[in-house]
Design an enzyme around this catalytic site. Sequence first.
Site, PDB file in Angstrom:
ATOM      1  CE1 TYR A  32     -22.294  33.563  -5.451  1.00 24.54           C
ATOM      2  CE2 TYR A  32     -23.336  33.211  -3.387  1.00 24.54           C
ATOM      3  CZ  TYR A  32     -22.158  33.749  -4.385  1.00 24.54           C
ATOM      4  OH  TYR A  32     -21.425  34.556  -3.796  1.00 24.54           O
ATOM      5  CG  ASP A  90     -24.597  25.402  -1.190  1.00 22.80           C
ATOM      6  OD1 ASP A  90     -24.766  25.784   0.067  1.00 22.80           O
ATOM      7  OD2 ASP A  90     -24.223  26.197  -1.785  1.00 22.80           O
ATOM      8  CE  LYS A 102     -26.194  32.203   3.202  1.00 23.75           C
ATOM      9  NZ  LYS A 102     -25.817  33.477   3.092  1.00 23.75           N
TER      10      LYS A 102
HETATM   11  N1  HOZ Z   1     -24.833  36.274  -1.882  1.00 25.24           N
HETATM   12  C1  HOZ Z   1     -25.364  36.526  -0.569  1.00 25.24           C
HETATM   13  C2  HOZ Z   1     -26.757  36.172  -0.355  1.00 25.24           C
HETATM   14  N2  HOZ Z   1     -27.271  35.227  -1.423  1.00 25.24           N
HETATM   15  C3  HOZ Z   1     -25.332  37.972  -0.071  1.00 25.24           C
HETATM   16  C4  HOZ Z   1     -24.511  38.153   1.015  1.00 25.24           C
HETATM   17  C5  HOZ Z   1     -24.232  39.488   1.557  1.00 25.24           C
HETATM   18  O1  HOZ Z   1     -24.255  40.298   0.978  1.00 25.24           O
HETATM   19  O2  HOZ Z   1     -23.936  39.503   2.764  1.00 25.24           O
END
Ligand code: HOZ
Length: 433
Positions: free
Chosen positions: A145, A240, A268
């Site tokens: 992702y 990534d 992050k």
């Molecule tokens: N897609 C995010 C983790 N892989 C989740 C982000 C969130 O819900 O804050």
Amino acid sequence: MSSPSTNQSLFERAQRSIPGGVNSPVRAFRQVGGVPRFIERAEGPYLFDSEGRRYIDYIGSWGPMIAGHAHPEVVSAVQQAATRSLSFGAPTADEIDIAEALRDLLPAVEMVRLVSSGTEAAMSALRLARGFTGRDAIVKFEGCYHGHADSLLVKAGSGLLTFGNPSSAGVPADVAAHTLVLEYNNIPQIEELFASRGSQIACVIVEPIAGNMNFVRGDRAWHARLRELCTAHGALLVWDEVMTGFRVALGGAQQLYGIRPDLVVLGKVIGGGMPLAAFGGRAEIMQCLSPLGAVYQAGTLSGNPVAVAAGMAQLRIVRRPGFYTALAAATAGLMQGLEQAAARHGVPLCTDCEGGMFGLYFASARPRCYADVARADLGAFKAFFHAMLSRGVYLAPSMYEAGFVSSSHDPAVLQATLQAADEAFAEIARPSA
Ligand code: HOZ
């Protein structure tokens, strides 16, 4: 007098004004069922919900909170920055400091541009790769992702896998047609694709250790082959490292693997919990960005001074000697303890971890690709998740997400987690009456 808010009442209220009651899908607890916890505050390794319950947090805001919540140095940096205004929309000296820090610490980063989210960073890196190479096709891997830009929402991980629909509605077929999706860790597949379409490929984008289909380690040989093939065919290799950057090691996965991607996507940890992300890489490529080059990219809040202050404060913490050694030892010890506890109760579980990032699989072997992850025992995961939550341990509410440990998870916190896990495994192993 109004009655106190419960998680249930907040969830009901939220669903009336916010789709699904959440601002990011995985938070809705749909895979595991039950009521999401509405968080009021957090400190160190702990979250406190609207009902005053305390949880040991292994999500860490999905990665950023590597030094624990509300770290005094990060909070103080934010407070000081905020008094100088929340945004300028103009360059600052602090932006240069963080750009230089990223350049010093990450072997592949010669130049870097700051943005506000991982999605924005990945989307911008793709445009840059296409602009630099003059090619349209991109290669990604099933279960990885890279945020929710259209080109990248094809067989993606995280929330898309959690809800069993790995590609999003609303992505035009014409756009998705340029995204070629292969299996993670599969060398023959990528070799075959480059042999047939190598001259059309702008870039290969990959999470070096995937954290959006649980935690899946890229094989060294596969990563080395991706590097060779990109170089041989004039395609860019984009790593990534939104999750792995400053999380698996100070120099990210590129330090661990000793591989130099052409572009790197970051987020992050570099924002310390504030909306800050970045993409960077070889100067020759980065100089194609506007105002120097023809690839346009911009943002009012890019390099936001408060976010930069938080990020710099957190980077100062993680740069201290021994930070990653202690974090990795804590994480590895926790994984070992969980495997032992599961074994005591006859529950098939294996784990993996690197630095402060981990995966738990209700399966007999570590996964190597998305299909392996999907074969894990979802029922056992759900039961364990709720058994832990009821004992005050907050794990990601999806078996397609990695977990995160912070430097504030001290031995007592880790021990309390293992005690809860022992009880949780006993509960889920108990034959139902
Ligand atoms: N897609 C995010 C983790 N892989 C989740 C982000 C969130 O819900 O804050």
